[in-house]
Write a protein that holds these residues in place. Structure first.
Motif, PDB file in Angstrom:
ATOM      1  N   SER A  38       0.824  -1.215   0.000  1.00 14.14           N
ATOM      2  CA  SER A  38       0.000   0.000   0.000  1.00 14.14           C
ATOM      3  C   SER A  38       0.857   1.264   0.000  1.00 14.14           C
ATOM      4  N   VAL A  41       1.343   2.766  -3.453  1.00 12.77           N
ATOM      5  CA  VAL A  41       0.200   3.332  -4.175  1.00 12.77           C
ATOM      6  C   VAL A  41       0.283   4.861  -4.130  1.00 12.77           C
ATOM      7  N   VAL A  43      -2.113   6.854  -5.912  1.00 11.93           N
ATOM      8  CA  VAL A  43      -3.438   7.435  -6.177  1.00 11.93           C
ATOM      9  C   VAL A  43      -4.349   7.224  -4.965  1.00 11.93           C
ATOM     10  N   TRP A  48      -6.315   5.251   0.872  1.00 14.03           N
ATOM     11  CA  TRP A  48      -5.339   4.211   1.190  1.00 14.03           C
ATOM     12  C   TRP A  48      -4.734   4.382   2.575  1.00 14.03           C
ATOM     13  N   GLN A  96      -3.866  -2.940  -8.843  1.00 13.06           N
ATOM     14  CA  GLN A  96      -4.426  -2.138  -9.932  1.00 13.06           C
ATOM     15  C   GLN A  96      -4.054  -0.665  -9.780  1.00 13.06           C
ATOM     16  N   CYS A  97      -4.062  -0.186  -8.537  1.00 18.31           N
ATOM     17  CA  CYS A  97      -3.721   1.218  -8.293  1.00 18.31           C
ATOM     18  C   CYS A  97      -2.237   1.492  -8.564  1.00 18.31           C
ATOM     19  N   MET A 100      -1.947   1.419 -12.253  1.00 20.57           N
ATOM     20  CA  MET A 100      -2.898   2.326 -12.914  1.00 20.57           C
ATOM     21  C   MET A 100      -3.725   1.562 -13.955  1.00 20.57           C
ATOM     22  N   TYR A 102      -6.879   0.164 -13.261  1.00 21.03           N
ATOM     23  CA  TYR A 102      -8.299   0.070 -12.889  1.00 21.03           C
ATOM     24  C   TYR A 102      -9.159   0.674 -14.004  1.00 21.03           C
ATOM     25  N   LYS A 105     -12.136   5.715 -12.190  1.00 19.38           N
ATOM     26  CA  LYS A 105     -11.862   6.301 -10.879  1.00 19.38           C
ATOM     27  C   LYS A 105     -13.030   6.120  -9.923  1.00 19.38           C
ATOM     28  N   MET A 108     -13.283   2.519  -8.723  1.00 19.28           N
ATOM     29  CA  MET A 108     -12.215   2.168  -7.794  1.00 19.28           C
ATOM     30  C   MET A 108     -12.444   2.821  -6.427  1.00 19.28           C
ATOM     31  N   GLN A 109     -12.853   4.081  -6.432  1.00 17.21           N
ATOM     32  CA  GLN A 109     -13.140   4.748  -5.153  1.00 17.21           C
ATOM     33  C   GLN A 109     -14.246   4.030  -4.403  1.00 17.21           C
ATOM     34  N   LEU A 112     -12.841   0.813  -2.969  1.00 15.85           N
ATOM     35  CA  LEU A 112     -12.001   1.078  -1.794  1.00 15.85           C
ATOM     36  C   LEU A 112     -12.846   1.401  -0.570  1.00 15.85           C
TER      37      LEU A 112
END
Length: 576
Positions: A38, A41, A43, A48, A96-97, A100, A102, A105, A108-109, A112
């Motif tokens: 993590s 990452v 993004v 995160w 994936q993050c 990049m 995914y 956006k 993915m958000q 998460l």
């Protein structure tokens, strides 16, 4: 006799104990690895960081349990597989993050947020195990549901007790707590307490991924009730409810699929949620249900309903077409399940609305023939299904000559006439409306309608109780008698002309369509036989009274009738 040391040695050598310890160690290793990943990452840093904090707490808790007595607690080992599943899911998101890779956006958000909520639930469950252990059904005192008029504190205490059972109870206790939850969420105040208790919503969402079917099914039932309240939908969606519901559609029990589809149908009434369903593969899962002949109608019905809610989004509609939705839903029109029939027809109608290309695809795929079958009296379709079918036929066919020709070739006029004569009022009204619309299309269709026998039935409906039916029947008749062949056929029956003149009585309450009736008489007066029938009718006085009352169309008609041939008959009126 075994010594105390011997007992401990036996425990250490137990296969079950060894497996539990191994899984425990693996969980700690994977969480440590995920924490390390993590940090790479770049993004969504805030999300995160939140996830990383929870991972570190989980790692500390599991490490403490490994070093203490709880390391031998089988109930703790039962919780670890769920943690591993979430860790594995989060590991993929992290990969994936980092790469990049995914798909979007927003998706993915959302993912998460869901995984963060799951880690939060795991933390609270672990805390409960470490603090008070795992209660079972036989070792707890059951709190009774507060009665009518109970104070708010008692209600909150009851909900809190249900929460505790859901968090740390065994399977039987969880199941009973969910049943109890179902009994109270229908009441407004209890619902408010449940929704405001974030842990309960998170637990319910997490339970949808439980292996135990009963827990899944009861959880969806609670969620479905909560979703029925408009103010609670956003809470459920925010808690990540969409993805697990779709997973149940893909692999759940029959009851679970049905409840999941119904819940999604409620949630997608808000078009903002359509993209979430699509992004998680929901469209494909729903189409599979609707295409699968083995699925029960009670599952297909709400699945159709969800897709109907989604089809308003143009990009999703295109995807549905590519996935074979049109042929699947035309096949469903023949289903024995009424809900599936109606939903499939409405779905196709919405798809074709304003889209000529899709309308033609439906027609080419046999959509007209399937809809005609619903109208066939030989088959036991419901009045509701027949109403929807007539409406769909109007939507698909009445805008082009080629489509109308296909329709007429399937015997549509005979079916319309049947329902005008003997259909229930709701079906009859739609049949009259379709007749009125067809009567304005072309002279050839008017001739066909006259040959089949529409005019006597339309005359009968001029005196119907429904104003809408009377008006549409009068307009259709007015259109049909513009054709000479229909006029000749019409005046052959004395009762036809007399019925129209009788309805022109000034004091008659059902004269709202008077202009249309006068228009019909004006057309009939174009022939000698028509004029003769009008002038010789016992109800001619009704026409004369309207002319005396300065009704313009009546005066024009009387003037037309006052030719040299009929002047002697009407001279008394004109000399007055």
């Amino acid at each position: 006799m075994k010594t105390e040391m011997g007992h401990k040695e036996e425990e250490r050598n137990s296969p079950e104990l060894s497996t539990g310890k191994s899984t425990h160690r693996r969980a700690i290793q994977l969480i440590s690895s995920l924490i390390s990943l993590s940090h790479s990452v770049k993004v969504f840093p805030v999300k995160w960081q939140l996830i990383r904090n929870k991972l570190e707490e989980l790692n500390s808790g599991l490490t403490a349990a490994q070093n203490g007595d709880l390391n031998q607690n089988s109930e703790l080992w039962d919780l670890i597989p769920a943690m591993l599943l979430t860790v594995s899911e989060c590991y993929e998101f992290a990969r994936q993050c980092v790469n990049m890779s995914y798909s979007g956006k927003l998706l993915m958000q959302s993912d998460l947020d869901v995984v963060s909520a799951k880690f939060e639930l795991h933390l609270k469950t672990l805390a409960g195990v470490c603090t008070i252990g795992i209660p079972n059904h036989s070792s707890v005192i059951l709190v009774s549901r507060p009665g009518i008029g109970a104070c708010q504190d008692d209600m909150k205490f009851y909900v809190k007790d249900l929460l505790t059972r859901l968090k740390i109870g065994d399977l039987e206790m969880k199941s009973q707590a969910l049943v109890a939850m179902n009994e109270v969420v229908g009441e407004e105040f209890f619902l408010k307490i449940v929704v405001e208790t974030d842990e309960i919503i998170s637990l319910l969402v997490n339970f949808l991924d439980f292996a135990e079917t009963e827990i899944q099914e009861e959880s969806i039932k609670v969620i479905s009730v909560i979703a029925g309240n408009d103010l609670c939908k956003s809470v459920l969606v925010g808690a990540g409810i969409i993805a697990p519901l779709i997973r149940i559609l893909e692999s759940g029990s029959d009851l679970g699929k049905k409840r999941a589809a119904r819940t999604l149908q409620i949630l997608t009434e808000n078009s903002d949620n359509a993209w979430l369903v699509s992004a998680h593969g929901g469209v494909t899962a729903l189409l599979n249900i609707c295409s699968n002949g083995d699925e029960k109608g009670e599952t297909i019905g709400p699945a159709c309903g969800v897709l109907r809610n989604l089809v308003g989004v143009e990009e999703i509609k295109k995807f549905m077409v590519e996935e074979g939705a049109i042929s699947a839903f035309i096949k469903l029109i023949r289903s024995k399940d009424e809900v599936s029939q109606i939903n499939s027809i409405e779905f196709l109608k919405i798809m074709a609305s304003g889209d000529e290309a899709i309308r033609q695809m439906i027609i080419r795929a046999g959509g007209i023939q399937s809809l005609i079958r619903v109208l066939d009296p030989k088959f036991p379709f419901s009045s509701k299904a027949r109403e929807i079918s007539i409406q769909a036929i109007e939507s698909f066919c009445f805008s082009s000559t080629s489509s109308i020709n296909i329709l007429l070739g399937c015997g549509f006029l005979d079916l319309l006439l049947f329902f005008i004569r003997s259909g229930e009022v709701s079906v009859q009204e739609l049949a009259v409306k379709a007749t009125y619309r067809l009567s304005g299309v072309s002279e050839e269709i008017k001739k066909e309608m006259g040959d089949v026998g529409f005019m006597p039935e339309l005359v009968r409906l001029l005196d119907a109780k429904s104003f809408e039916i009377r008006e549409m029947a009068a307009e259709a008749l007015s259109n049909m008698v513009l054709v000479p062949r229909n006029r000749r056929r019409f005046v052959q029956e004395d009762c036809n002309v007399c019925q129209i003149l009788q309805l022109l009585k000034p004091e008659e309450g059902k004269s709202g369509n008077r202009k249309l009736l006068l228009s019909t008489l004006m057309s009939l007066s174009s022939s000698n036989s028509g004029r003769r029938k009008i002038v010789n009718s016992d109800y001619l006085k009704n026409l004369e009274k309207l002319a005396e009352a300065e009704v313009t169309d009546a005066k024009k008609l009387v003037r037309k009738l006052s030719t040299n041939r009929f002047h002697c008959i009407l001279k008394g009126f004109w000399n007055s």
